[in-house]
Design a protein around this motif. Structure first.
Motif, short mmCIF file in Angstrom:
data_model
loop_
_atom_site.label_atom_id
_atom_site.label_comp_id
_atom_site.label_asym_id
_atom_site.label_seq_id
_atom_site.Cartn_x
_atom_site.Cartn_y
_atom_site.Cartn_z
N GLY A 4 0.81 -1.21 0.00
CA GLY A 4 0.00 0.00 0.00
C GLY A 4 0.84 1.25 0.00
N THR A 5 0.25 2.39 0.48
CA THR A 5 0.98 3.66 0.50
C THR A 5 1.34 4.02 1.92
N GLY A 6 2.04 5.12 2.06
CA GLY A 6 2.42 5.58 3.38
C GLY A 6 3.63 4.87 3.94
N MET A 7 4.45 4.33 3.08
CA MET A 7 5.63 3.59 3.50
C MET A 7 6.78 4.53 3.86
N LEU A 8 7.53 4.20 4.92
CA LEU A 8 8.75 4.93 5.24
C LEU A 8 9.89 4.22 4.55
N ASN A 25 21.75 2.64 9.33
CA ASN A 25 20.76 1.59 9.06
C ASN A 25 19.93 1.28 10.31
N GLU A 26 20.58 1.22 11.46
CA GLU A 26 19.86 0.96 12.72
C GLU A 26 18.89 2.09 13.05
N GLY A 32 11.25 3.15 11.78
CA GLY A 32 10.13 2.48 11.13
C GLY A 32 10.26 2.29 9.63
N CYS A 33 11.45 2.53 9.07
CA CYS A 33 11.63 2.35 7.63
C CYS A 33 11.49 0.87 7.27
N ARG A 91 4.72 13.48 -4.91
CA ARG A 91 3.91 13.61 -3.69
C ARG A 91 4.44 12.71 -2.58
N VAL A 92 5.76 12.74 -2.45
CA VAL A 92 6.48 12.00 -1.42
C VAL A 92 7.05 13.02 -0.46
N GLU A 93 6.87 12.80 0.84
CA GLU A 93 7.45 13.70 1.84
C GLU A 93 8.89 13.31 2.12
N PHE A 94 9.61 14.23 2.73
CA PHE A 94 10.99 14.00 3.13
C PHE A 94 11.11 14.27 4.61
N ARG A 95 11.85 13.42 5.31
CA ARG A 95 12.04 13.59 6.75
C ARG A 95 13.49 13.33 7.11
N CYS A 96 14.02 14.14 7.98
CA CYS A 96 15.40 14.02 8.45
C CYS A 96 15.36 13.77 9.95
#
Length: 186
Positions: A4-8, A25-26, A32-33, A91-96
């Motif tokens: 589905g969508t909403g994947m990290l 990676n950890e 939650g990736c 339409r993909v968000e970015f998070r740091c």
């Protein structure tokens, strides 16, 4: 593979083979990736970073691309904005993770991204300038020799005179064939 969508989706990068991707990676897995793209590659440009291209191709509308630090994604403001533009178009968000205010879904996040990107590029430019100044000073003082040659051109020429071709010389010496050609041309 996709659910589905909403994947990290995580992206991790270190600059050299001697560095480890484990910490990034950890952190990405802990955040939650579900899928992580990782590579060992210099960050001067987003070009030629295969895993980054794979991550950008993989993400879909509603997903979020996650990195641990902004400098893992890009060093130049131009590259950063091109990557974010690609994500926005999809339409993909970015998070740091380490700069938690950087989430492109908010106006404040977009502002923080622009400011932090400019600061990262400024720091990189300063580092390069200091390095160039240090090298120039060392050269002027006769202390800078540059990098030692990795091959002996005379050895390459000697093997060539014995009848070995460039491919055989490269195998024998454990070097690239292009290095053989350069040594023969010198």
């Amino acid at each position: 593979m996709r659910q589905g969508t909403g994947m990290l989706v995580g992206y991790a990068r270190v600059s050299s083979n001697g560095q480890s991707l484990d910490i990034q990676n950890e952190a990405l897995a802990k955040a939650g990736c579900e899928k992580i793209f990782a590579e060992k590659m210099s960050a001067r440009s987003a070009k030629d970073r295969v895993e980054l291209a794979n991550a950008l191709d993989f993400v879909r509308e509603g997903d979020t691309l996650v990195v641990t630090r902004l400098d893992r994604l890009a060093r130049s403001v131009g590259d950063l904005h091109r990557i974010i533009e690609q994500l926005t178009d999809k339409r993909v968000e970015f998070r740091c993770l380490q700069q938690s205010d950087v989430v492109t879904g908010t106006s404040t996040g977009k502002l923080m991204l622009a400011v932090l990107g400019a600061v990262a590029q400024f720091e990189n430019d300063l580092r390069r300038e200091r390095q160039a100044e240090g090298i120039a000073k060392a050269k002027a003082e006769g202390r800078y020799q540059g990098r030692k040659p990795t091959i002996d051109p005379d050895e390459v020429k000697s093997l060539h005179e014995k009848g070995l071709g460039p491919s055989a010389i490269a195998r024998e010496m454990g070097i690239a064939r292009a290095s053989v050609y350069r040594a023969l041309a010198a």
